[in-house]
Write a protein that holds these residues in place. Structure first.
Motif, mmCIF file in Angstrom:
data_model
loop_
_atom_site.group_PDB
_atom_site.id
_atom_site.type_symbol
_atom_site.label_atom_id
_atom_site.label_comp_id
_atom_site.label_asym_id
_atom_site.label_seq_id
_atom_site.Cartn_x
_atom_site.Cartn_y
_atom_site.Cartn_z
ATOM 1 N N ASN A 268 77.207 16.691 -60.508
ATOM 2 C CA ASN A 268 78.057 15.661 -61.088
ATOM 3 C C ASN A 268 77.422 15.082 -62.346
ATOM 4 O OD1 ASN A 268 80.360 15.515 -59.482
ATOM 5 N ND2 ASN A 268 79.336 14.288 -57.927
ATOM 6 N N ASN A 269 76.149 14.820 -62.248
ATOM 7 C CA ASN A 269 75.417 14.336 -63.400
ATOM 8 C C ASN A 269 73.938 14.648 -63.209
ATOM 9 O OD1 ASN A 269 73.968 12.102 -62.076
ATOM 10 N ND2 ASN A 269 75.961 11.134 -61.922
ATOM 11 N N GLN B 107 70.026 13.006 -64.212
ATOM 12 C CA GLN B 107 69.316 11.827 -64.708
ATOM 13 C C GLN B 107 67.852 12.175 -64.943
ATOM 14 O OE1 GLN B 107 70.329 8.228 -62.346
ATOM 15 N NE2 GLN B 107 71.688 9.540 -61.182
ATOM 16 N N LEU C 106 71.072 9.054 -68.283
ATOM 17 C CA LEU C 106 71.965 9.848 -67.443
ATOM 18 C C LEU C 106 72.879 10.651 -68.336
ATOM 19 C CD1 LEU C 106 73.985 8.751 -64.335
ATOM 20 C CD2 LEU C 106 75.199 9.682 -66.295
ATOM 21 N N ARG D 172 76.282 13.188 -68.012
ATOM 22 C CA ARG D 172 77.319 13.669 -67.108
ATOM 23 C C ARG D 172 77.563 15.156 -67.313
ATOM 24 N NH1 ARG D 172 78.598 8.365 -67.999
ATOM 25 N NH2 ARG D 172 79.157 7.156 -66.150
ATOM 26 N N VAL E 124 78.021 7.786 -58.394
ATOM 27 C CA VAL E 124 77.004 8.771 -58.778
ATOM 28 C C VAL E 124 76.447 8.485 -60.161
ATOM 29 C CG1 VAL E 124 78.033 10.553 -57.346
ATOM 30 C CG2 VAL E 124 78.754 10.333 -59.720
ATOM 31 N N SER E 125 77.077 7.590 -60.908
ATOM 32 C CA SER E 125 76.591 7.290 -62.247
ATOM 33 C C SER E 125 75.652 6.086 -62.256
ATOM 34 C CB SER E 125 77.763 7.026 -63.190
ATOM 35 O OG SER E 125 78.477 5.883 -62.768
#
Lengths: 112, 114
Positions: free
Chosen positions: A30-31, A33, A48, A50, B99-100
């Motif tokens: 999803n992403n 980091q 982060l 995406r 999730v961010s």
């Protein structure tokens, strides 16, 4: 098995040089980091990116993401002695909710 | 100063003993996490909690117990410590389950089991 693996494991450079660290992962994400960890301290979130982004900047940090190669890179420009730390990539899998999976890290040493 | 604090910072104990590591956060974050950090493994998730009284297992939960009676506290207990549980333990929190959202970490507890 680890989702994210950093390369190199350790990196030593002179102050003022650029430092590049790479992260490879195995499944869709999803992403992604990046975190920094100073010796004896907890991790600190840096940036982060995406899954639909290809590049992101934050100050002297530049992060790229190539989902076709399942890889990301962290570039620190004009490094400083204070950048000496371990750097970790972390991924969140689709459907994995908020479970973040960390790689083993790259240890960066910047010589003054 | 607001943040996330872990105690103790260092702990030495013997095999078979029970030991509890404390974690306290002042942000009122809903989510809290426990990780262990070992050379060559990065951070591995032990347990996490989405809210008070809601906890669930992570990647390496065996030998550990957690509770969360209050939002701000998330203690981790080793019921009968083993040498393989010698590690550095980190607690983290995040505002939501998105999730961010980044996680905010404490400075860790270095635990040695003799």
């Amino acid at each position: 098995s680890q989702q994210g693996e950093e390369d190199p494991q350790a990196l030593s450079i002179q102050e003022g040089e650029n430092a590049t660290m790479n992260c490879s992962y195995k499944t869709s994400i999803n992403n992604l980091q990046w975190y920094r960890q100073n010796s004896g301290r907890g991790l600190v979130h840096l940036i982060l990116i995406r899954s639909n982004e290809r590049e992101k900047h934050s100050g002297r940090l530049r992060v790229t993401l190539d989902t076709s190669k399942k890889s990301s890179s962290l570039l620190i420009t004009a490094s400083r002695a204070a950048d000496t730390a371990s750097y970790f990539c972390a991924t969140v899998l689709p459907g994995g909710g908020f479970k973040t999976i960390f790689g083993a890290g790259t240890r960066l040493f910047v010589k003054a | 100063d607001a943040g996330i604090t872990q105690s103790p910072r260092y702990k030495i104990t013997e095999t078979g003993r029970q030991v509890t590591l404390m974690c306290h956060q002042t942000w009122s974050h809903s989510y809290m996490f426990w990780y262990r950090q070992d050379l060559g493994h990065g951070l591995r998730l032990i347990y996490y909690s989405a809210a008070a009284d809601i906890t669930d297992k992570g990647e390496v939960p065996d030998g550990y117990v957690v509770s969360r009676s209050k939002t701000e506290n998330f203690p981790l207990t080793l019921e009968s410590a083993t040498r393989s549980q010698t590690s550095v333990y980190f607690c983290a929190s995040s505002a939501t389950g998105s999730v961010s959202q980044p996680q905010h970490f404490g400075d860790g507890t270095r635990l040695s089991i003799l």
